[in-house]
Scaffold this motif. Sequence first.
Motif, PDB file in Angstrom:
ATOM      1  N   MET A 186     -32.652  -4.940  56.287  1.00 15.96           N
ATOM      2  CA  MET A 186     -31.306  -5.457  56.089  1.00 15.96           C
ATOM      3  C   MET A 186     -30.958  -6.514  57.132  1.00 15.96           C
ATOM      4  O   MET A 186     -30.407  -7.570  56.812  1.00 15.96           O
ATOM      5  N   MET A 187     -31.293  -6.233  58.397  1.00 15.76           N
ATOM      6  CA  MET A 187     -30.976  -7.191  59.447  1.00 15.76           C
ATOM      7  C   MET A 187     -31.799  -8.462  59.302  1.00 15.76           C
ATOM      8  O   MET A 187     -31.299  -9.572  59.509  1.00 15.76           O
ATOM      9  N   GLU A 188     -33.064  -8.323  58.930  1.00 20.02           N
ATOM     10  CA  GLU A 188     -33.906  -9.506  58.737  1.00 20.02           C
ATOM     11  C   GLU A 188     -33.335 -10.402  57.648  1.00 20.02           C
ATOM     12  O   GLU A 188     -33.246 -11.624  57.811  1.00 20.02           O
ATOM     13  N   ARG A 189     -32.942  -9.803  56.521  1.00 22.68           N
ATOM     14  CA  ARG A 189     -32.385 -10.592  55.433  1.00 22.68           C
ATOM     15  C   ARG A 189     -31.049 -11.217  55.839  1.00 22.68           C
ATOM     16  O   ARG A 189     -30.746 -12.358  55.472  1.00 22.68           O
ATOM     17  N   ALA A 190     -30.234 -10.474  56.590  1.00 28.28           N
ATOM     18  CA  ALA A 190     -28.943 -10.998  57.023  1.00 28.28           C
ATOM     19  C   ALA A 190     -29.119 -12.212  57.926  1.00 28.28           C
ATOM     20  O   ALA A 190     -28.418 -13.229  57.775  1.00 28.28           O
ATOM     21  N   LEU A 191     -30.065 -12.146  58.845  1.00 27.79           N
ATOM     22  CA  LEU A 191     -30.303 -13.279  59.741  1.00 27.79           C
ATOM     23  C   LEU A 191     -30.908 -14.462  58.992  1.00 27.79           C
ATOM     24  O   LEU A 191     -30.625 -15.621  59.322  1.00 27.79           O
ATOM     25  N   ASP A 192     -31.720 -14.182  57.981  1.00 34.74           N
ATOM     26  CA  ASP A 192     -32.242 -15.267  57.144  1.00 34.74           C
ATOM     27  C   ASP A 192     -31.097 -15.996  56.435  1.00 34.74           C
ATOM     28  O   ASP A 192     -31.060 -17.239  56.390  1.00 34.74           O
ATOM     29  N   LEU A 193     -30.177 -15.222  55.849  1.00 34.65           N
ATOM     30  CA  LEU A 193     -29.034 -15.825  55.162  1.00 34.65           C
ATOM     31  C   LEU A 193     -28.179 -16.632  56.133  1.00 34.65           C
ATOM     32  O   LEU A 193     -27.723 -17.740  55.819  1.00 34.65           O
TER      33      LEU A 193
END
Length: 333
Positions: free
Chosen positions: A290-297
């Motif tokens: 979740m955090m990886e995807r959030a930082l990507d966004l």
Amino acid sequence: MASLARAAGVAASTVSRALRNDPRISPDVRDRIVALAQEVGYTPNILARSLVGGSSGLIGLVLGPVDNPFYAELMQRAVTQAAARGWRLLLVHAGPGPIEQATADALLQYRVDGCLITSAELSSRAARICRDNQVPLVMVNRVAWEHGSAVSCDNDAAGALLADLLIEAGHRRLAVVSGNPTTSTSIERADGFIRRVRAAGLPEPLRFGGVNSHAKGFEAGQVIAALPAPDRPDAVLGVSDLIAMGIMDALREAGIAVPGEISVVGIDGVAAARRPPYRMTTVAQPLEDMMERALDLLNARMNGVHRADEVVTLRGDLVIGQSARLPARLTAG
């Protein structure tokens, strides 16, 4: 920086470029400036740099109440992953209620390049603040109602999965203890659970709640324990592990066996819930992903290219514990 420039015999702009590893500065000059900076203990001022270059390297992280272990675990992952990208996190809020003016001021005063928001009762106001000031925003563990992208666990599916398992195991009188009534996380988990109970043709679940806290779970557990035995639920969902731990503590204090008399399940997968004395059956949120995807966004939106808001939903993982009677197929062997 001026004193460092004088010591190096160069312009302040040259020092600034050298410390940013600008290729226009020769390796010899850069090495000499870096060595001098280390010798005098110089560190670049992030806020001053933001005034010059327009980028602070700071990401605002708005957290929920620090007494909830979920937020501590989320923060740990945010710090680690942001550091790997060369970003620094600025903790601008840690509280249970709506976003405060001080928090709004911090988002702007420190010129954050972007903002990650997880706190419970904040979506609308925080989104407006970020939108009006061109600060990219990504919600984590909840869905933005008006503006901003979001990454969350599939909360509806988590509630539905736990209801299905409890029903398959033979439970017939179910209850749900909700958290904050206005937050997407609590609403979706309770809705998924209740929908599956209704689909099975069982009585409407008892409902309790109002605050996402151990104290509220304990209070609901006391009410359940005080019911006449025929009226008590035989299984309870706490929409967070924190609530579920409170329920278990109250039931056990009242002499009610968990899971012998009442099964209790939660959602989040925090470490505390997996350890004794809880060993909870729960759906763990995939926090790392979740955090990886959030930082990507967030990174995509910080690059200055307009992108439509996105909502990313990731599936949670069932954790089999000892707090609930489950179907034999899950506990055999």
